[in-house]
Write an enzyme that holds these catalytic residues in place. Structure first.
Site, PDB file in Angstrom:
ATOM      1  N   ASP A  37     -13.117   5.177  -5.647  1.00  0.00           N
ATOM      2  CA  ASP A  37     -13.389   5.632  -4.279  1.00  0.00           C
ATOM      3  C   ASP A  37     -13.965   7.037  -4.339  1.00  0.00           C
ATOM      4  OD1 ASP A  37     -11.941   4.471  -1.408  1.00  0.00           O
ATOM      5  OD2 ASP A  37     -12.830   6.479  -1.372  1.00  0.00           O
ATOM      6  N   VAL A  61     -20.289   4.570  -4.432  1.00  0.00           N
ATOM      7  CA  VAL A  61     -20.817   3.225  -4.721  1.00  0.00           C
ATOM      8  C   VAL A  61     -22.343   3.139  -4.706  1.00  0.00           C
ATOM      9  CG1 VAL A  61     -18.772   1.919  -4.006  1.00  0.00           C
ATOM     10  CG2 VAL A  61     -20.535   2.475  -2.299  1.00  0.00           C
ATOM     11  N   TYR A 152     -24.966  -1.607  10.881  1.00  0.00           N
ATOM     12  CA  TYR A 152     -23.770  -2.212  10.270  1.00  0.00           C
ATOM     13  C   TYR A 152     -23.944  -3.727  10.153  1.00  0.00           C
ATOM     14  CZ  TYR A 152     -18.787  -3.074   9.415  1.00  0.00           C
ATOM     15  OH  TYR A 152     -17.579  -3.461   8.865  1.00  0.00           O
TER      16      TYR A 152
HETATM   17  N1  LIG Z   1     -11.385  -2.082   9.777  1.00  0.00           N
HETATM   18  C1  LIG Z   1     -12.128  -3.035  10.326  1.00  0.00           C
HETATM   19  O1  LIG Z   1     -12.017  -3.334  11.520  1.00  0.00           O
HETATM   20  C2  LIG Z   1     -13.108  -3.812   9.481  1.00  0.00           C
HETATM   21  C3  LIG Z   1     -13.643  -4.997  10.016  1.00  0.00           C
HETATM   22  C4  LIG Z   1     -14.558  -5.748   9.268  1.00  0.00           C
HETATM   23  C5  LIG Z   1     -14.925  -5.296   7.999  1.00  0.00           C
HETATM   24  N2  LIG Z   1     -14.391  -4.134   7.514  1.00  0.00           N
HETATM   25  C6  LIG Z   1     -14.828  -3.720   6.188  1.00  0.00           C
HETATM   26  O2  LIG Z   1     -13.707  -3.601   5.327  1.00  0.00           O
HETATM   27  C7  LIG Z   1     -14.000  -2.665   4.299  1.00  0.00           C
HETATM   28  C8  LIG Z   1     -12.843  -1.699   4.188  1.00  0.00           C
HETATM   29  O3  LIG Z   1     -12.788  -0.925   5.383  1.00  0.00           O
HETATM   30  P1  LIG Z   1     -11.428  -0.317   5.969  1.00  0.00           P
HETATM   31  O4  LIG Z   1     -11.293  -0.808   7.344  1.00  0.00           O
HETATM   32  O5  LIG Z   1     -10.345  -0.498   4.998  1.00  0.00           O
HETATM   33  O6  LIG Z   1     -11.887   1.223   6.095  1.00  0.00           O
HETATM   34  P2  LIG Z   1     -11.334   2.592   5.461  1.00  0.00           P
HETATM   35  O7  LIG Z   1     -12.182   3.638   6.070  1.00  0.00           O
HETATM   36  O8  LIG Z   1      -9.860   2.658   5.592  1.00  0.00           O
HETATM   37  O9  LIG Z   1     -11.689   2.420   3.901  1.00  0.00           O
HETATM   38  C9  LIG Z   1     -13.000   2.485   3.422  1.00  0.00           C
HETATM   39  C10 LIG Z   1     -12.976   3.188   2.071  1.00  0.00           C
HETATM   40  O10 LIG Z   1     -14.316   3.207   1.553  1.00  0.00           O
HETATM   41  C11 LIG Z   1     -14.513   4.458   0.941  1.00  0.00           C
HETATM   42  N3  LIG Z   1     -15.942   4.753   0.865  1.00  0.00           N
HETATM   43  C12 LIG Z   1     -16.820   4.939   1.887  1.00  0.00           C
HETATM   44  N4  LIG Z   1     -18.034   5.239   1.401  1.00  0.00           N
HETATM   45  C13 LIG Z   1     -17.927   5.231   0.042  1.00  0.00           C
HETATM   46  C14 LIG Z   1     -18.840   5.469  -1.011  1.00  0.00           C
HETATM   47  N5  LIG Z   1     -20.132   5.803  -0.792  1.00  0.00           N
HETATM   48  N6  LIG Z   1     -18.405   5.385  -2.282  1.00  0.00           N
HETATM   49  C15 LIG Z   1     -17.101   5.077  -2.536  1.00  0.00           C
HETATM   50  N7  LIG Z   1     -16.181   4.856  -1.571  1.00  0.00           N
HETATM   51  C16 LIG Z   1     -16.603   4.931  -0.294  1.00  0.00           C
HETATM   52  C17 LIG Z   1     -13.768   5.448   1.826  1.00  0.00           C
HETATM   53  O11 LIG Z   1     -13.503   6.679   1.142  1.00  0.00           O
HETATM   54  C18 LIG Z   1     -12.507   4.662   2.140  1.00  0.00           C
HETATM   55  O12 LIG Z   1     -11.490   4.891   1.185  1.00  0.00           O
HETATM   56  C19 LIG Z   1     -15.338  -2.019   4.679  1.00  0.00           C
HETATM   57  O13 LIG Z   1     -16.372  -2.620   3.937  1.00  0.00           O
HETATM   58  C20 LIG Z   1     -15.487  -2.359   6.153  1.00  0.00           C
HETATM   59  O14 LIG Z   1     -16.820  -2.384   6.561  1.00  0.00           O
HETATM   60  C21 LIG Z   1     -13.487  -3.395   8.212  1.00  0.00           C
END
Ligand SMILES: NC(=O)c1ccc[n+]([C@@H]2O[C@H](COP(=O)([O-])OP(=O)(O)OC[C@H]3O[C@@H](n4cnc5c(N)ncnc54)[C@H](O)[C@@H]3O)[C@@H](O)[C@H]2O)c1
Length: 252
Positions: A37, A61, A152
């Site tokens: 991360d 990433v 997105y």
């Molecule tokens: N929370 C929701 O409602 C939801 C819904 C659908 C999909 N998602 C997807 O689930 C996944 C996880 O999201 P979440 O809700 O746990 O969010 P979150 O913000 O809690 O976690 C996302 C993580 O990604 C890391 N990150 C962001 N950009 C980065 C980069 N360039 N390099 C390395 N790490 C990076 C952040 O530091 C964070 O730890 C994401 O892909 C998100 O799009 C989330």
């Protein structure tokens, strides 16, 4: 019998939300979790909490060299690689008219290109370990459009079809590597915290999002992590190139 005994899983976005809950489950089920991360503070804290079965590696990433280091560190520390979760992502609100080129590129670089680099870099190590499972987190917004989330939706749609391509290639090459996408509805993680605190008409942002789901609530990160665990484990060996929806009925 633990469901991931001795399996080594690399998790991008493993410091927070769905990725962090998945890392906890990997360790609880007998596996090793490599948290990758860009949030070093949160990632190191969680890795310390999980103990010897976990490792934190800093990763952006969007950088290929960072992915190569993360895969190498996983193999060096735990002796192989059996699973990859691409969970790193960012959520941004914009429409086709107000999204700038820079913002479109940023969202797609992290969500889509980051997933591409993760798959590409992990496949040789998964092959060397006799095969494995890749899980890419898309979204319900990778299955349909939303006028308020243009960049997105585009990025998550790319994750959906990239997943199928990886699955078909690995099947054709007989690598014993599966690849599936997970499509969550709105899950209560730091990603959607700003949206929850906004007011929409006379309702809270939380109420507004809860009502989108026929089950009448937001999802919890552990509910998505349970689906991811199934896909990482040998319980799902006949599933590849498929879409696994976890959305409280939203898309129904
Ligand atoms: N929370 C929701 O409602 C939801 C819904 C659908 C999909 N998602 C997807 O689930 C996944 C996880 O999201 P979440 O809700 O746990 O969010 P979150 O913000 O809690 O976690 C996302 C993580 O990604 C890391 N990150 C962001 N950009 C980065 C980069 N360039 N390099 C390395 N790490 C990076 C952040 O530091 C964070 O730890 C994401 O892909 C998100 O799009 C989330």
């Amino acid at each position: 019998m633990p469901r991931l005994e001795n399996k080594v899983v690399l998790l991008s976005g493993g410091a927070s939300g769905i990725g962090a809950e998945s890392a906890r489950l990997v360790v609880r089920e007998g596996g090793k979790a490599v948290l990758a991360d860009r949030d070093e503070a949160k990632g190191r804290t969680l890795a310390a909490e999980l103990g010897d079965a976990a490792l934190f590696v800093p990763l952006d990433v969007t950088q290929e060299a960072g992915w190569q280091s993360a895969v190498a560190a996983s193999v060096e520390r735990f002796g192989g690689l059996h699973g990859l979760l691409n969970a790193a992502g960012v959520g941004v609100r914009n429409s086709i008219e107000d999204c700038t080129l820079a913002e479109y590129r940023r969202v797609n670089d992290i969500n889509a290109l980051g997933t591409f680099l993760g798959c590409k870099t992990a496949i040789p190590a998964l092959k060397q370990s006799g095969g494995g499972s890749i899980v890419n987190i898309s979204s319900v917004l990778g299955l349909r459009g939303a006028s308020y989330a243009m960049a997105y939706c585009a990025s998550k749609g790319a994750v959906r079809t990239l997943t199928k391509n990886v699955a078909l290639h690995c099947a054709q090459m007989k690598y014993n590597i599966r690849c599936n996408s997970v499509h969550p509805g709105y899950i209560d993680t730091p990603m959607i915290a700003p949206r929850l605190s906004q007011t929409v008409g006379n309702r809270s942002g939380r109420q507004d999002l809860e009502e989108l789901h026929p089950l009448g609530r937001l999802g919890r990160p552990e509910e998505v992590a349970n689906m991811i665990l199934f896909l990482l484990s040998d319980e799902s060996t006949f599933s590849t190139g498929s879409e696994f929806v976890c959305d409280g009925g939203l898309t129904a």
